[in-house]
Design an enzyme around this catalytic site. Sequence first.
Site, PDB file in Angstrom:
ATOM      1  N   SER A 190      35.215  40.475  52.499  1.00  0.00           N
ATOM      2  CA  SER A 190      34.101  41.436  52.539  1.00  0.00           C
ATOM      3  C   SER A 190      34.361  42.552  51.530  1.00  0.00           C
ATOM      4  O   SER A 190      35.529  42.831  51.201  1.00  0.00           O
ATOM      5  CB  SER A 190      34.013  42.044  53.941  1.00  0.00           C
ATOM      6  OG  SER A 190      33.165  43.169  53.937  1.00  0.00           O
ATOM      7  N   TYR A 213      37.822  45.931  61.415  1.00  0.00           N
ATOM      8  CA  TYR A 213      37.225  44.917  60.524  1.00  0.00           C
ATOM      9  C   TYR A 213      37.748  45.067  59.096  1.00  0.00           C
ATOM     10  O   TYR A 213      38.208  44.097  58.477  1.00  0.00           O
ATOM     11  CB  TYR A 213      35.703  45.068  60.548  1.00  0.00           C
ATOM     12  CG  TYR A 213      34.966  44.083  59.664  1.00  0.00           C
ATOM     13  CD1 TYR A 213      34.886  42.733  60.010  1.00  0.00           C
ATOM     14  CD2 TYR A 213      34.340  44.486  58.485  1.00  0.00           C
ATOM     15  CE1 TYR A 213      34.200  41.822  59.213  1.00  0.00           C
ATOM     16  CE2 TYR A 213      33.661  43.584  57.684  1.00  0.00           C
ATOM     17  CZ  TYR A 213      33.590  42.251  58.055  1.00  0.00           C
ATOM     18  OH  TYR A 213      32.920  41.351  57.260  1.00  0.00           O
TER      19      TYR A 213
HETATM   20  P1  NDP Z   1      27.507  35.099  61.756  1.00  0.00           P
HETATM   21  O1  NDP Z   1      27.675  35.934  62.954  1.00  0.00           O
HETATM   22  O2  NDP Z   1      26.156  34.582  61.407  1.00  0.00           O
HETATM   23  O3  NDP Z   1      28.543  33.878  61.773  1.00  0.00           O
HETATM   24  C1  NDP Z   1      29.862  34.053  62.200  1.00  0.00           C
HETATM   25  C2  NDP Z   1      30.453  32.676  62.437  1.00  0.00           C
HETATM   26  O4  NDP Z   1      31.820  32.836  62.847  1.00  0.00           O
HETATM   27  C3  NDP Z   1      29.719  31.929  63.529  1.00  0.00           C
HETATM   28  O5  NDP Z   1      29.538  30.593  63.140  1.00  0.00           O
HETATM   29  C4  NDP Z   1      30.680  32.012  64.710  1.00  0.00           C
HETATM   30  O6  NDP Z   1      30.593  30.830  65.490  1.00  0.00           O
HETATM   31  C5  NDP Z   1      32.025  32.033  63.996  1.00  0.00           C
HETATM   32  N1  NDP Z   1      33.077  32.566  64.843  1.00  0.00           N
HETATM   33  C6  NDP Z   1      33.274  33.851  65.253  1.00  0.00           C
HETATM   34  N2  NDP Z   1      34.314  33.927  66.073  1.00  0.00           N
HETATM   35  C7  NDP Z   1      34.799  32.663  66.194  1.00  0.00           C
HETATM   36  C8  NDP Z   1      35.857  32.079  66.930  1.00  0.00           C
HETATM   37  N3  NDP Z   1      36.662  32.812  67.717  1.00  0.00           N
HETATM   38  N4  NDP Z   1      36.071  30.745  66.823  1.00  0.00           N
HETATM   39  C9  NDP Z   1      35.272  29.980  66.050  1.00  0.00           C
HETATM   40  N5  NDP Z   1      34.254  30.462  65.331  1.00  0.00           N
HETATM   41  C10 NDP Z   1      34.014  31.791  65.418  1.00  0.00           C
HETATM   42  O7  NDP Z   1      28.074  35.988  60.560  1.00  0.00           O
HETATM   43  P2  NDP Z   1      28.213  35.781  58.986  1.00  0.00           P
HETATM   44  O8  NDP Z   1      27.720  34.483  58.544  1.00  0.00           O
HETATM   45  O9  NDP Z   1      27.678  37.006  58.395  1.00  0.00           O
HETATM   46  O10 NDP Z   1      29.805  35.852  58.868  1.00  0.00           O
HETATM   47  C11 NDP Z   1      30.584  34.890  58.204  1.00  0.00           C
HETATM   48  C12 NDP Z   1      31.708  35.591  57.474  1.00  0.00           C
HETATM   49  O11 NDP Z   1      31.152  36.431  56.460  1.00  0.00           O
HETATM   50  C13 NDP Z   1      32.565  36.502  58.359  1.00  0.00           C
HETATM   51  O12 NDP Z   1      33.930  36.309  58.071  1.00  0.00           O
HETATM   52  C14 NDP Z   1      32.125  37.902  57.942  1.00  0.00           C
HETATM   53  O13 NDP Z   1      33.124  38.863  58.117  1.00  0.00           O
HETATM   54  C15 NDP Z   1      31.792  37.680  56.471  1.00  0.00           C
HETATM   55  N6  NDP Z   1      30.911  38.701  55.906  1.00  0.00           N
HETATM   56  C16 NDP Z   1      29.623  38.869  56.353  1.00  0.00           C
HETATM   57  C17 NDP Z   1      28.810  39.866  55.811  1.00  0.00           C
HETATM   58  C18 NDP Z   1      27.409  40.101  56.284  1.00  0.00           C
HETATM   59  O14 NDP Z   1      26.804  41.139  55.918  1.00  0.00           O
HETATM   60  N7  NDP Z   1      26.798  39.201  57.043  1.00  0.00           N
HETATM   61  C19 NDP Z   1      29.309  40.756  54.762  1.00  0.00           C
HETATM   62  C20 NDP Z   1      30.666  40.494  54.357  1.00  0.00           C
HETATM   63  C21 NDP Z   1      31.426  39.514  54.913  1.00  0.00           C
HETATM   64  P3  NDP Z   1      30.468  30.750  67.094  1.00  0.00           P
HETATM   65  O15 NDP Z   1      29.810  31.984  67.574  1.00  0.00           O
HETATM   66  O16 NDP Z   1      29.715  29.478  67.309  1.00  0.00           O
HETATM   67  O17 NDP Z   1      31.888  30.632  67.531  1.00  0.00           O
END
Ligand code: NDP
Length: 261
Positions: free
Chosen positions: A141, A155
Site C-alpha cells: 500500500s 495497517y
Molecule cells: P477486500 O476487502 O475487497 O479483499 C480483501 C481480501 O482479503 C478478501 O478476499 C478477503 O477474503 C481476504 N482476507 C482477509 N483476511 C483473510 C484471512 N484471514 N484469510 C484469508 N483471506 C483473507 O480488499 P482489497 O481488495 O482492497 O484488498 C486487497 C489487498 O489490497 C489488501 O492487502 C489491502 O491491504 C491492499 N490495498 C487495498 C487498497 C484499497 O484502497 N482497497 C489500497 C492499498 C492496498 P475473505 O473475507 O473471504 O477471507
Amino acid sequence: MSFQNKVVLVTGASSGIGAATAIAFAAEGARVAIVGRNEKKLAVTAEQCEKKGSKPLFIAADVTKDEDVIRIMKDTINHFGKLDVLVNNAGIAPNASILAPDAMDTFDKTMTTNLRSVVHLTHLAAPYLVESKGNIVNVSSIAALSVVVNYSSAYSTSKAGLDHFTRCVALELAAKGVRVNTVNPGPVKTDILESAGVTAEQRDAMMAAVSKMVPLGRVGEPEEIADVILFLASDKAKSVTGSTYVSDNGMVMNGIMQIPE
Ligand code: NDP
C-alpha cells in the site's frame, strides 16, 4: 503477457483486487488457485475464472491459521504439481486508534494477516519457486510509503514491514532466479473499508474527497491493480525485483508545489 500453463496462487481472491487478479490471470491462460474464507464470494470468483477458460482450484482457508497456510500450499502442489507465481494479496485495514483499549489485539490481528501470513507462505512456496524460476508479487500500500493515514498505525506498519521483507527476500532469492516485488496501490474501490466497519456512505465520501486530492483526479479500480500485478509477474518485468511499484493516481506526489503558469 501469456501465462499459458503457469500456476498462480492468489490469496484474498474472494473480493476486490484479489478477485480481479485471479480472473485476469485466468484470462491469460494461467491455472489458478484461489484462496479466501468467504466461500460464497470465492465461488463467484471461481465462476468468473471458469468463464475465462480456466477452472480454478478453490481453497477455503484462513491465512492467519498455520494449518490452513500449510494446506494451501499442499493442495496447490498436489493439484497442479508446481507453482510459478505467488500473489500475497489477502489483507485487512482496520481503522483504529492507538488509544483504543483493544489496540494490541488490532495490532496482532493486522500483523498476522498482512505480514506473518506472507512470511509463512513465502517460506513454504520458495522451494517450488526456485524450481520453476517463478516470482512473488506482494500487495502492499502507499500507506507503507510517504502517505500517512490517520488511525492506521497497525495497517501502515504491517505494510512497511511487508515492503522491507520483500526487499530482503528479493535479495536472497535473486541468486536462485526468483523475483519478489510489491505493488503499492493508493485508494481502490473495494470492500476493504466496509469490512473494517466504515459505512458505504463514509467510504463514498472518502473516495470522492481523495479523487479531488490526487493529481489524476480519480481513485483506482481493482482491475488496474491486477494489470500491474500481471506485469510484475510476467517475463516483461524480468529485470524488476525488490521494487515497490506504486499505482495511486499520483497520490504519493502529495506535497508537490505547482508554479502558476
Ligand atoms: P477486500 O476487502 O475487497 O479483499 C480483501 C481480501 O482479503 C478478501 O478476499 C478477503 O477474503 C481476504 N482476507 C482477509 N483476511 C483473510 C484471512 N484471514 N484469510 C484469508 N483471506 C483473507 O480488499 P482489497 O481488495 O482492497 O484488498 C486487497 C489487498 O489490497 C489488501 O492487502 C489491502 O491491504 C491492499 N490495498 C487495498 C487498497 C484499497 O484502497 N482497497 C489500497 C492499498 C492496498 P475473505 O473475507 O473471504 O477471507
